[in-house]
Scaffold this active site. Structure first.
Site, PDB file in Angstrom:
ATOM      1  N   TYR A 194      60.350 -14.865  69.049  1.00 34.11           N
ATOM      2  CA  TYR A 194      60.673 -13.537  68.989  1.00 34.11           C
ATOM      3  C   TYR A 194      60.412 -13.060  67.294  1.00 34.11           C
ATOM      4  CZ  TYR A 194      62.689  -8.942  69.827  1.00 34.11           C
ATOM      5  OH  TYR A 194      62.985  -7.761  70.108  1.00 34.11           O
ATOM      6  N   ARG A 247      50.865  -0.340  68.275  1.00 37.02           N
ATOM      7  CA  ARG A 247      52.030  -0.503  67.154  1.00 37.02           C
ATOM      8  C   ARG A 247      52.562  -1.750  67.142  1.00 37.02           C
ATOM      9  NH1 ARG A 247      56.481  -1.712  67.129  1.00 37.02           N
ATOM     10  NH2 ARG A 247      57.898   0.042  67.832  1.00 37.02           N
ATOM     11  N   LYS A 265      59.127 -10.896  74.748  1.00 42.58           N
ATOM     12  CA  LYS A 265      60.001 -10.034  75.164  1.00 42.58           C
ATOM     13  C   LYS A 265      60.582 -10.515  76.937  1.00 42.58           C
ATOM     14  CE  LYS A 265      60.116  -6.211  72.374  1.00 42.58           C
ATOM     15  NZ  LYS A 265      61.494  -5.852  71.807  1.00 42.58           N
ATOM     16  N   GLU A 337      56.430  -0.935  75.521  1.00 48.23           N
ATOM     17  CA  GLU A 337      56.629  -1.847  74.116  1.00 48.23           C
ATOM     18  C   GLU A 337      55.572  -1.667  73.283  1.00 48.23           C
ATOM     19  OE1 GLU A 337      59.917  -3.725  74.201  1.00 48.23           O
ATOM     20  OE2 GLU A 337      59.364  -3.357  71.912  1.00 48.23           O
ATOM     21  N   ASP A 338      55.708  -1.071  72.080  1.00 48.48           N
ATOM     22  CA  ASP A 338      55.040  -1.197  70.907  1.00 48.48           C
ATOM     23  C   ASP A 338      53.719  -0.232  71.150  1.00 48.48           C
ATOM     24  OD1 ASP A 338      57.078  -2.622  69.970  1.00 48.48           O
ATOM     25  OD2 ASP A 338      55.660  -4.255  69.187  1.00 48.48           O
ATOM     26  N   ASP A 360      61.694   0.763  75.055  1.00 50.00           N
ATOM     27  CA  ASP A 360      62.410  -0.171  74.346  1.00 50.00           C
ATOM     28  C   ASP A 360      62.404   0.385  72.974  1.00 50.00           C
ATOM     29  OD1 ASP A 360      64.096  -2.393  74.048  1.00 50.00           O
ATOM     30  OD2 ASP A 360      62.163  -3.457  73.374  1.00 50.00           O
ATOM     31  N   ASP A 361      61.394   0.645  72.331  1.00 48.04           N
ATOM     32  CA  ASP A 361      61.379   0.985  70.967  1.00 48.04           C
ATOM     33  C   ASP A 361      62.118   2.392  70.636  1.00 48.04           C
ATOM     34  OD1 ASP A 361      59.592  -1.082  69.948  1.00 48.04           O
ATOM     35  OD2 ASP A 361      58.023  -0.011  71.258  1.00 48.04           O
ATOM     36  N   ASN A 502      60.424  -4.431  61.295  1.00 50.07           N
ATOM     37  CA  ASN A 502      60.052  -5.716  61.843  1.00 50.07           C
ATOM     38  C   ASN A 502      58.529  -5.922  61.399  1.00 50.07           C
ATOM     39  OD1 ASN A 502      62.560  -6.678  63.042  1.00 50.07           O
ATOM     40  ND2 ASN A 502      61.980  -5.286  64.817  1.00 50.07           N
ATOM     41  N   ASN A 546      68.903  -5.541  66.563  1.00 48.13           N
ATOM     42  CA  ASN A 546      67.559  -5.705  67.345  1.00 48.13           C
ATOM     43  C   ASN A 546      67.663  -5.225  68.800  1.00 48.13           C
ATOM     44  OD1 ASN A 546      65.040  -6.951  68.730  1.00 48.13           O
ATOM     45  ND2 ASN A 546      64.412  -7.286  66.722  1.00 48.13           N
TER      46      ASN A 546
HETATM   47  N1  LIG Z   1      65.051  -3.339  65.129  1.00 49.51           N
HETATM   48  C1  LIG Z   1      64.660  -2.982  66.182  1.00 49.51           C
HETATM   49  O1  LIG Z   1      65.038  -3.432  67.287  1.00 49.51           O
HETATM   50  C2  LIG Z   1      63.388  -2.479  66.311  1.00 49.51           C
HETATM   51  C3  LIG Z   1      62.801  -2.069  65.136  1.00 49.51           C
HETATM   52  N2  LIG Z   1      61.647  -1.308  65.076  1.00 49.51           N
HETATM   53  C4  LIG Z   1      60.596  -1.433  63.994  1.00 49.51           C
HETATM   54  O2  LIG Z   1      60.661   0.026  63.286  1.00 49.51           O
HETATM   55  C5  LIG Z   1      59.322   0.107  62.803  1.00 49.51           C
HETATM   56  C6  LIG Z   1      58.746   1.642  62.940  1.00 49.51           C
HETATM   57  O3  LIG Z   1      58.599   1.766  64.523  1.00 49.51           O
HETATM   58  P1  LIG Z   1      58.289   2.927  65.361  1.00 49.51           P
HETATM   59  O4  LIG Z   1      59.225   4.119  65.076  1.00 49.51           O
HETATM   60  O5  LIG Z   1      57.906   2.677  66.700  1.00 49.51           O
HETATM   61  O6  LIG Z   1      57.019   3.532  64.396  1.00 49.51           O
HETATM   62  P2  LIG Z   1      56.387   4.858  64.454  1.00 49.51           P
HETATM   63  O7  LIG Z   1      54.942   4.693  64.016  1.00 49.51           O
HETATM   64  O8  LIG Z   1      56.573   5.676  65.859  1.00 49.51           O
HETATM   65  O9  LIG Z   1      57.272   5.612  63.354  1.00 49.51           O
HETATM   66  C7  LIG Z   1      57.029   5.006  61.935  1.00 49.51           C
HETATM   67  C8  LIG Z   1      57.566   6.258  61.089  1.00 49.51           C
HETATM   68  O10 LIG Z   1      57.648   5.776  59.648  1.00 49.51           O
HETATM   69  C9  LIG Z   1      56.975   6.795  58.878  1.00 49.51           C
HETATM   70  N3  LIG Z   1      56.547   5.925  57.793  1.00 49.51           N
HETATM   71  C10 LIG Z   1      55.324   5.318  57.676  1.00 49.51           C
HETATM   72  N4  LIG Z   1      55.328   4.832  56.172  1.00 49.51           N
HETATM   73  C11 LIG Z   1      56.340   5.640  55.520  1.00 49.51           C
HETATM   74  C12 LIG Z   1      56.735   5.657  54.088  1.00 49.51           C
HETATM   75  N5  LIG Z   1      56.153   4.911  53.411  1.00 49.51           N
HETATM   76  N6  LIG Z   1      57.700   6.262  53.899  1.00 49.51           N
HETATM   77  C13 LIG Z   1      58.520   7.043  54.699  1.00 49.51           C
HETATM   78  N7  LIG Z   1      58.129   6.996  56.246  1.00 49.51           N
HETATM   79  C14 LIG Z   1      57.188   6.424  56.457  1.00 49.51           C
HETATM   80  C15 LIG Z   1      56.156   7.393  59.758  1.00 49.51           C
HETATM   81  O11 LIG Z   1      55.787   8.636  59.242  1.00 49.51           O
HETATM   82  P3  LIG Z   1      54.546   9.838  59.602  1.00 49.51           P
HETATM   83  O12 LIG Z   1      55.213  10.089  61.039  1.00 49.51           O
HETATM   84  O13 LIG Z   1      54.466  10.602  58.905  1.00 49.51           O
HETATM   85  O14 LIG Z   1      53.512   8.924  60.055  1.00 49.51           O
HETATM   86  C16 LIG Z   1      56.618   7.709  61.174  1.00 49.51           C
HETATM   87  O15 LIG Z   1      57.603   8.603  60.940  1.00 49.51           O
HETATM   88  C17 LIG Z   1      58.521  -0.933  63.009  1.00 49.51           C
HETATM   89  O16 LIG Z   1      58.549  -1.789  62.182  1.00 49.51           O
HETATM   90  C18 LIG Z   1      59.292  -1.565  64.236  1.00 49.51           C
HETATM   91  O17 LIG Z   1      59.085  -2.984  64.132  1.00 49.51           O
HETATM   92  C19 LIG Z   1      61.144  -0.634  66.277  1.00 49.51           C
HETATM   93  C20 LIG Z   1      61.663  -0.879  67.312  1.00 49.51           C
HETATM   94  C21 LIG Z   1      63.062  -1.746  67.595  1.00 49.51           C
HETATM   95  C1  LIG Z   2      61.990  -5.095  67.920  1.00 53.73           C
HETATM   96  C2  LIG Z   2      61.072  -4.310  68.254  1.00 53.73           C
HETATM   97  O1  LIG Z   2      60.888  -3.827  69.706  1.00 53.73           O
HETATM   98  C3  LIG Z   2      59.728  -3.884  67.378  1.00 53.73           C
HETATM   99  O2  LIG Z   2      59.960  -3.938  66.239  1.00 53.73           O
HETATM  100  O3  LIG Z   2      59.027  -3.036  67.700  1.00 53.73           O
HETATM  101 MG   LIG Z   3      58.867  -2.973  69.937  1.00 60.67          MG
END
Ligand SMILES: NC(=O)C1=CN([C@@H]2O[C@H](COP(=O)(O)OP(=O)(O)OC[C@H]3O[C@@H](n4cnc5c(N)ncnc54)[C@H](OP(=O)(O)O)[C@@H]3O)[C@@H](O)[C@H]2O)C=CC1
Ligand SMILES: CC(=O)C(=O)O
Ligand SMILES: [Mg+2]
Length: 646
Positions: A194, A247, A265, A337-338, A360-361, A502, A546
C-alpha cells in the site's frame, strides 16, 4: 472440489468423453465418482452444468454464476473459500472446445494455481491424491514456516519496490500464503503493498507488469463491457474497487497504470477486512491519459491518447456501472478510488442513489479523520464545536472531511449545518476560499466560501483564522513549512496537525518536522506511515490517518448486512467505531489511532456498527439480523490458513 472455470486452453488429463456429447465422466482424478453433465450445449453460453457425486446432485451451476442446489451456501461471506470447489482443466471431447469448461486441478496445474497451491505444505496424502509426487521436494513444512521463510526473503530486499514485486509474485503463486503473511505482519507489510510503495509501483507499472491482476476496461471495450466482465474468472463478486487513474495518490494522472491502487486496496479488503479474495474485483477504466511522460514511455500499458471527457467519458462509465449491476446484482459494492475531483463528485452523486457505491477519497477519508479528531480531543480537550479547522487542499479529501466534521458538529449541538461549516476554512491553490471567489469556485467548494478577506499564503491563513486543527489534503509535499508549524504551535498548546497527502513524498510535512518545529507539542498523524521520532529524549509515535482503517470494515459491514445503499450515517458509525477502539494504553503512548496490528478486530467492530446502521436505516436486506454483529463479522472473515484437501 469442483468449479466452473472459463478456460482458454484444455488439456487431456482426467476426463473422457461419454456417450452423450454433453455428458462427461471424470476418471482417475479424485473423487472418481464425480460425474459432470452439461445440461445444455456447451457452446451455448446460457448452458448450465450439473455436478453429481454418486448420482446425488451436488449443485447446478448456471452460466450466469448462480447455482440452484441448496448445498451452496446462499451467504458466501460466511463460507470462506469452501464453495470454491475445484479441479484442473480437463477434457478430451471436441464438444468441450468452448470458453466454458469444467476444471479439475491436480498435479502440475495445482502447483500453478494461486488459489489452491500450498507449495511445500501439501502433506503426504495430498501429494498422493493430487498427483504431486515428484513435483515437490520431499520435505513437508507448515504454513507458519513458509511465512517465516518468506519474511526472511522479503526482508533481504533493500529497495521497497523489490519487496512490492516479491509480494505480488507471492500473490500470484500462493494466495493464502500471501494473505497469511500480510495479516501476520501487517505493520511491516502495509507500506509495501500500500502507500507509499504502491505509488512507485503505479509510476513504474508498465515496466514491472507481469501478469494482470484485475480487469482493464478501456474505450476499446465500449459496447462490450458486459462481455468483458464475464471474462473475469470469478462470478461471485462482492466488492469492486475502480479507478480511472487520473489522481493516483498525490502523484497525478498515471492513466492505466493506476491499476496498482485497486489491486492494493482490494488486498486490504481481504487482509484487513476479511472479504474473500475471490469476491474482489480490481478494475481500471482507461480513457487515456494526459501524462505526457507516460504517453511517450515505450513501456506504458494503457491507451496512447489524451483523456476522453464529457459524453464519451460519461457513456463509458455508465456502461460499466450498468454492466456491473447486470452481472453481479445490486448488492455488489463499488468503491470509487483516485478519480480526479472533476469526475469524482459527479459520479458519486449520479450513482449514489442507484448503486451500492462510495468514494473512498471523499467519504472513507472523512470517516478516518473524524475518528482521529474525536480521539485527539480526548487529549486536547473540548468538543468538535469548540475547535477551528483549517485545510490546505479543498478537493475530494479536504471537502469530504470538512463536510463530515460539520455534520457531526451539527448532530452534536443541533447547530444548523450552515453554522457548523463556518468553523471550517479551506485553502486551495489560489488561497483561502472566501465569498468573493464564489462565482469561480467548483461546486464542492462553494459551501466553504465564508465571509473573509482573501488570503494567499497558508501561514497568513493560520495567523488570520487561528485554527486549532490544521489538515493537509493538497497532494503537495512540504507545504507545512517551519513557519506554518511554528505558527500553529504559537497559537495552541497542543496543535493538531494532520499531513494526509500520499505517498510520503507528498506529505505536507514529516513527523520529525511536526514534532521538532512544535517542540514536541503537536498531535500528529499522516496519510503514509512515518517511523517514531525521538525528540529531546522522548519518543513520539505518529498516527497513520489513512482510509485503510475504514474501507475494509465498512465494506464488510455492507456485505454482511446485504446493504443496498451507503448512507452518511454509516460513515459516521464507522468513524465512531474506530475512535472507540483507541485504548487508554494507546493514548498513554500518544496514539490517536489504534495500532494496525489489531486491524481485523477493529474492522469487525466497524463492520458491526455499519451493519447495525444499515438495519436501523432499513437498508439491510439480509434477514434476520444476526444477534451479535461483532461475532457475526468475525465469523464472516476470510481465514488464510490452508484447507486440507481430501
Ligand atoms: N490519508 C488518506 O487516507 C488520504 C489521503 N489523500 C491524499 O490527499 C491528497 C489530495 O487528494 P484529493 O483531495 O483527492 O485531491 P484533489 O485534487 O481533489 O484536491 C487537491 C486540492 O489541493 C489543492 N492544492 C494543490 N496544490 C496546492 C498548493 N500548492 N497549495 C494549496 N492547495 C493546493 C487543490 O487546489 P485547486 O482546487 O485550486 O486545484 C485542491 O483543492 C492526495 O495526496 C491524496 O493522496 C486522499 C485520500 C485519502
Ligand atoms: C489513501 C488514499 O486513498 C489516497 O491517498 O488517495
Ligand atoms: Mg485514494
Amino acid at each position: 472440489m469442483i468449479s466452473l472455470h472459463r478456460s482458454c486452453f484444455l488439456n487431456n488429463a482426467g476426463i473422457s468423453g461419454s456417450s452423450s456429447p454433453f455428458s462427461y465422466k471424470l476418471k482417475k482424478l479424485p473423487p472418481a465418482s464425480v460425474k459432470v453433465t452439461a445440461l445444455g450445449p456447451n457452446r451455448d453460453r446460457n448452458s448450465s452444468v450439473l455436478i453429481e457425486n454418486n448420482n446425488n446432485p451436488l449443485k447446478e451451476i448456471k452460466e450466469d454464476g448462480t447455482s440452484s442446489v441448496a448445498d451452496v451456501d446462499p451467504n458466501p461471506t460466511v463460507t470462506g473459500e469452501d464453495r470454491d470447489l475445484y479441479y484442473d482443466a480437463a477434457a478430451t471431447d471436441d464438444q468441450l472446445v468452448t470458453p466454458w469448461s469444467l476444471s479439475v486441478a491436480s498435479g502440475y496445474s495445482l502447483l500453478r494455481d494461486p488459489h489452491h497451491n500450498k507449495g511445500l505444505a501439501f502433506n503426504e496424502k495430498e501429494r498422493d491424491s493430487y498427483y504431486l509426487r515428484g513435483l515437490l521436494p520431499p520435505t513437508v513444512i507448515s504454513q507458519e514456516l513458509q511465512v517465516k521463510k518468506m519474511m526472511c526473503s522479503i526482508r533481504q530486499y533493500q529497495v521497497p519496490l523489490q519487496k512490492y514485486m516479491a509480494m505480488m509474485d507471492l500473490q500470484e503463486l500462493n494466495e493464502r500464503l500471501f494473505y497469511k503473511l500480510l495479516i501476520d505482519n501487517v505493520e511491516e507489510l502495509l507500506p509495501v503493498v500500500y502507500t507509499p510503495t504502491v505509488g512507485e509501483a503505479c509510476q513504474k507499472y508498465g515496466s514491472i507488469f507481469r501478469r494482470p491482476q484485475g480487469l482493464f476496461i478501456s474505450l476499446k471495450e465500449k459496447g462490450k463491457i458486459h462481455e468483458v466482465l464475464r471474462n473475469w474468472p470469478q462470478r461471485d463478486i462482492q466488492v469492486i474497487v475502480v479507478t480511472d487513474g487520473e489522481r493516483i495518490l498525490g502523484l497525478g494522472d498515471l492513466g492505466c497504470q493506476g491499476m496498482g491502487i485497486p489491486i492494493g486496496k482490494l488486498s486490504l479488503y481481504t487482509a484487513l477486512g476479511g472479504v474473500r479474495p475471490s469476491a474482489c474485483l480490481p478494475v481500471t477504466i482507461d480513457v487515456g491519459t494526459n501524462n505526457e511522460q507516460l504517453l511517450n514511455d515505450e513501456f506504458y500499458i494503457g491507451l496512447r491518447r489524451r483523456r476522453a471527457t464529457g459524453q464519451e467519458y460519461a457513456e463509458l462509465m455508465h456502461e460499466f456501472m450498468s454492466a456491473v449491476k447486470q452481472n453481479y446484482g445490486e448488492k455488489v459494492l463499488i468503491q470509487f478510488e483516485d478519480f480526479a475531483n472533476h469526475n469524482a463528485f459527479d459520479l458519486l452523486a449520479k450513482y449514489g442513489t442507484t448503486h451500492l457505491v462510495f468514494n473512498d477519497d471523499i467519504q472513507g477519508t472523512a470517516s478516518v479523520v473524524l475518528a482521529g479528531l474525536v480521539a485527539a480531543l480526548k487529549v486536547v480537550g473540548g468538543t468538535l464545536a469548540d475547535h477551528r479547522f483549517l485545510f490546505l487542499g479543498a478537493g475530494e479529501a479536504g471537502t469530504g472531511i470538512a463536510e463530515l466534521i460539520a455534520l457531526e458538529i451539527s448532530k452534536q449541538t443541533n447547530m444548523p449545518l450552515e453554522e457548523a461549516r463556518k468553523k471550517i476554512s479551506l485553502v486551495d491553490s489560489k488561497g483561502l476560499i472566501v465569498k468573493s471567489r464564489i462565482d469561480s469556485l467548483q461546486h464542492f467548494k462553494k459551501p466553504w466560501a465564508h465571509d473573509h478577506e482573501p488570503i494567499k499564503k497558508l501561514v497568513d491563513a493560520v495567523n488570520g483564522i487561528k485554527p486549532t486543527v490544521l489538515i493537509g489534503t493538497s497532494g503537495v509535499g512540504r507545504t507545512f513549512t517551519k513557519e506554518v508549524v511554528e505558527a500553529m504551535a504559537a497559537l495552541n498548546e497542543k496543535p493538531i496537525i494532520f499531513s494526509l497527502s500520499n505517498p510520503t513524498s507528498q506529505s505536507e510535512c514529516t513527523a520529525e518536522e511536526a514534532y521538532t518545529w512544535s517542540q514536541g507539542r503537536a498531535i500528529f498523524a499522516s496519510g503514509s506511515p512515518f517511523d517514531p521520532v525521538e525528540y529531546k529524549g522522548r519518543v513520539f509515535v505518529p498516527g497513520q490517518a489513512n482510509n485503510a482503517y475504514i474501507f475494509p470494515g465498512l465494506g464488510l459491514g455492507l456485505i454482511m448486512s446485504g446493504a443496498i445503499r451507503v448512507h452518511d450515517d454509516m460513515l459516521l458509525a464507522a468513524s465512531e467505531a474506530l475512535a472507540a477502539q483507541v485504548t487508554q494504553e494507546n493514548f498513554d503512548k500518544g496514539l490517536i489511532y489504534p495500532p494496525f496490528r489489531n486491524i481485523r478486530k477493529i474492522s469487525a467492530h466497524i463492520a458491526a456498527s455499519v451493519a447495525a446502521k444499515a438495519y436501523e436505516l432499513g437498508l439491510a436486506t439480509r434477514q434476520p439480523q444476526p444477534k451479535d454483529l461483532v461475532k457475526y463479522a468475525e465469523h464472516c472473515m476470510y481465514n488464510p490458513a490452508y484447507q486440507s484437501y481430501r
